[in-house]
Design a protein around this motif. Sequence first.
Motif, short mmCIF file in Angstrom:
data_model
loop_
_atom_site.label_atom_id
_atom_site.label_comp_id
_atom_site.label_asym_id
_atom_site.label_seq_id
_atom_site.Cartn_x
_atom_site.Cartn_y
_atom_site.Cartn_z
N ASP A 162 0.76 -1.16 -0.02
CA ASP A 162 -0.04 -0.18 -0.07
C ASP A 162 0.83 1.25 -0.16
O ASP A 162 0.65 2.21 -0.34
CB ASP A 162 -1.13 0.16 1.33
N GLN A 163 2.08 1.12 0.54
CA GLN A 163 2.81 2.50 0.39
C GLN A 163 3.45 2.73 -0.84
O GLN A 163 3.59 3.92 -1.32
CB GLN A 163 4.08 2.25 1.45
N ILE A 164 3.64 1.60 -1.72
CA ILE A 164 4.13 1.67 -3.09
C ILE A 164 2.88 2.16 -4.00
O ILE A 164 3.00 2.99 -4.85
CB ILE A 164 4.78 0.57 -3.49
N SER A 165 1.72 1.74 -3.49
CA SER A 165 0.45 2.14 -4.39
C SER A 165 0.19 3.61 -4.16
O SER A 165 -0.54 4.09 -5.32
CB SER A 165 -0.58 1.12 -3.91
N ARG A 166 0.56 4.11 -3.33
CA ARG A 166 0.02 5.51 -2.88
C ARG A 166 0.76 6.40 -3.90
O ARG A 166 0.54 7.61 -4.15
CB ARG A 166 0.39 6.09 -1.59
N LEU A 167 1.89 5.74 -4.43
CA LEU A 167 2.67 6.79 -5.21
C LEU A 167 2.36 6.61 -6.76
O LEU A 167 2.88 7.51 -7.58
CB LEU A 167 4.31 6.28 -5.13
N MET A 168 1.58 5.73 -7.13
CA MET A 168 1.28 5.50 -8.62
C MET A 168 -0.24 5.13 -8.67
O MET A 168 -0.92 4.69 -7.84
CB MET A 168 2.39 4.90 -9.47
N ASP A 169 -0.55 5.14 -9.94
CA ASP A 169 -1.77 4.21 -10.49
C ASP A 169 -1.95 2.92 -10.08
O ASP A 169 -0.95 2.31 -10.08
CB ASP A 169 -2.09 4.52 -11.68
N ALA A 170 -3.28 2.54 -9.54
CA ALA A 170 -3.33 1.16 -9.10
C ALA A 170 -2.79 0.09 -9.99
O ALA A 170 -2.17 -1.02 -9.68
CB ALA A 170 -4.79 1.11 -8.77
N ALA A 171 -3.21 0.26 -11.15
CA ALA A 171 -3.01 -0.98 -12.33
C ALA A 171 -1.46 -0.73 -12.55
O ALA A 171 -0.96 -2.08 -12.71
CB ALA A 171 -3.61 -0.44 -13.56
N ASP A 172 -0.78 0.22 -12.77
CA ASP A 172 0.61 0.46 -12.79
C ASP A 172 1.12 -0.22 -11.68
O ASP A 172 2.20 -0.93 -11.59
CB ASP A 172 1.03 1.85 -12.87
N ALA A 173 0.79 0.12 -10.47
CA ALA A 173 1.23 -0.55 -9.03
C ALA A 173 1.30 -2.10 -8.93
O ALA A 173 2.17 -2.57 -8.86
CB ALA A 173 0.63 0.31 -7.90
N ARG A 174 0.24 -2.57 -9.44
CA ARG A 174 -0.05 -3.75 -9.61
C ARG A 174 0.96 -4.74 -10.39
O ARG A 174 1.55 -5.63 -10.30
CB ARG A 174 -1.24 -4.42 -9.91
N GLN A 175 0.97 -4.15 -11.55
CA GLN A 175 1.94 -4.79 -12.75
C GLN A 175 3.47 -4.61 -12.19
O GLN A 175 4.17 -5.25 -12.52
CB GLN A 175 1.67 -3.94 -13.95
N LEU A 176 3.75 -3.47 -11.68
CA LEU A 176 5.22 -3.08 -10.93
C LEU A 176 5.51 -4.04 -10.03
O LEU A 176 6.57 -4.79 -10.01
CB LEU A 176 5.39 -1.60 -10.81
#
Length: 824
Positions: free
Chosen positions: A121-135
Amino acid sequence: MPPPRNERVFEPNASIVLVGCRGAGKRTLGFMGALHLRRRLVTEDHYFEKLTGLTRGQYLATHGREHFARQNIDVFKRMLDTNRTGCIIECGMSSFSCEAQDALREYSKTNPVVYVHREKDQISRLMDAADARQLLEADRTHRTCSNFEYFNLYDPSTPIPASGPTSRETSPVNGRQPGPSKLLCVQEDFARFLDIITGRGATKAWLESPLSVAAIPPEFRSYSYALRLRLSYLMDMDLEWEDFEAKGDCVELIIDHWPADLSNVIARQVALIRRNLGVPIIYHVEGDPRGERRRPPAEKNAMDLELLDLGLRLGVDYISIDLQRDEALVNRVLKRRGRSKVIGNYWYMGFGALAWQDEKQFENYRIAQELGCDIVRMVRFCTNDSPAEYLEDFQRRLQQTIPDPKPPLVAYDFSVLGVRTPLQTRILAPVKHPDMENERDHLATVSSYPNSFELLFRQFLLDPLQYYVLGSNVSYSLSPAMHSAAYDNAFMPHTFQAVTCSTLDSLNQICSSDSFGGACLTAPFKVAIMPHLKVKSHHATAIGAVNVLLPLRGQTSAILDHANSRNKAGPAGAFFGDNTDWSSILTCLRRAISPRNHVQPSKTTGLVIGAGGMARAAIYALYQLGCRNVFIYNRTEANAHEVARHFNEWAASQAAAAAANVGVNGANNSPRMNGAVVPKEMCRVLRSLSQPWPSSYQLPTMVISCVPATSVDGNPPADFVMPLDWLRSPTGGVVVELAYEPLVTPLVAQMRAVRDNMRPSWVVVDGLEVVAEMAIEAFELMTGRMAPKRLMKEVCRKTWEAQQQQQQQQQQQQQQRRHGQGFS
């Protein structure tokens, strides 16, 4: 049989590579790691621009995507190849490519490659949800090309804000203590991790202060306790982390549960233990986890191997391995152990367990010794068929018949009621928190650390001792209350009292007692005692003053023997001196200093007020923080020059040693020390409060007042206030006031008066915070036990408040008496 070759011990100066996805905190950790290890930070973005003359975006726009991709990977490989030593290397998005990961796998054969990750959730706060999941999905491949991993736990500490009353001072009156500056917890966690994987932590602590808790591993202490915490419990805790403080010398994390996302769950729990408890970690994978389905042997071996490898990647202090398991599994752990110590286990869990007098037990120990285990742990289920004398005889025979070097032995019986007796094993005795239910770990833990340690005194293996704070003006000292509370918490029958004395003869009379345990020293003894000490810590020698005095009662000249004679009475052959003033000041500075005032060795300036023992400690704290420009102001100028001379000569000797080891810095021939250019003069004296601040130096951002607020030796108390022109740092700063009686010294009163007009503001740390840190470190030095820090800080505040109320009542009574006399 010879032990397998350890494949993960690298050269001490081997560069450390950080990989992970965007938002994991690699850049921040790289900066912290470079400061801690005194290394150069290399970032992929900067290196790309340095080699090509263009930023990544500029290069992509100029040459196109295909050419950019080729150039990017070439720069990446060159960055690794040309910076193999003395660096912290932060990798960017290039590390996601297959070719880069192949290069990292090869690099990991000679260098630590650390996979950095954190809460999703800390990383997801920094980018779009879809991009975060892929990354995040792609990020998992970093585990395949790295040999260590670090879980970058979120730092919930509240940074001291830029404005508002609590941002500028610490006031114990309202019960609020200052929160650490942002990322302090992360900084301490990552420094501890780096010390483990580089192997420098315990060695550095031993060389600098051999009687400190950090310097002596639990297996070499006179008595030590392993707090057992199961993964299944930690995921559903009914206690707070603070409740486990000082409940053991180390934590044994038992992997007894396989939840979803197991690797990340375990990594996070290891990070939580490090942050909240700060003790060594024993990592143990349970052979038959409760509540988990039975698996075929091959599948079970593969799963356990993955879990054990994870523990080694996380850089745990100890890895526990069952030597009765598959030989390939054991050898794999031994080959990849790195700097982690190996505990080789022989567990006999069922009825008919192998007897202690059986020759097979001796063979087991020999096998563990030949495999290179650092500790051997032998445990057997007991059904009243094994008198205590059998184990004692087994231990005695091992000492007599097995050649050195012998790994330390942990051995005990257990039954369905728990460990047969807490004193069966001297080291790493298993314990639980006193409020934890036994059914969570009924086979090996029924005793708590305080109860086990108390038993040592009851059986006269340890002795009640008398501890003191000694000096010419100690009547108001808060140390007795803090130490006494810590003794009660650990069930130690020691006493601690403040005794006023001012001559070395009176000091010697107190210290000559067979029951003398140690003393905290104040003026006038801190410097005067130095020539009379047989052994001094590195810090005390550098500072030229001590504040903790300990008797040396070992039967041999070995310092470890003396360390393990703490908590025992008897005649003292000599004395040991250490200085904890400096580290307490350093801790308070780190908590209060803002990120914008991070120390830059060649620029940052510190100011120390005073020239006594505390001033020496303050200068040393500034040095350890990286500050190389220190000014001293003292009412008696000659004393200030003497302190400056001491540290300038010491800094010069350090510079000469550094120059001999690593050469000099370029054409200007300026030696480097701890990664920073050392000036010819580290300390300078300010002659007058009326003189303007030297124009060639930045205004101070760290000010430490070391003058007593009450009279000492019949002299009037210092009445120091800062010239306003010295407080005009454009980034504000920190003022640390060491006096606390009274708490509102002239300097504190001044800072309160001017703070609203200062932009940016200054943070004021009052004396109570510093004195609590001093008591905590002194307790650990004197007893060799972990201090209950939270308790001691709370007692410090409450005792000070009680003293203030008592003084107010006495003043009111005196006024009433005077009023009554006048009326009559």
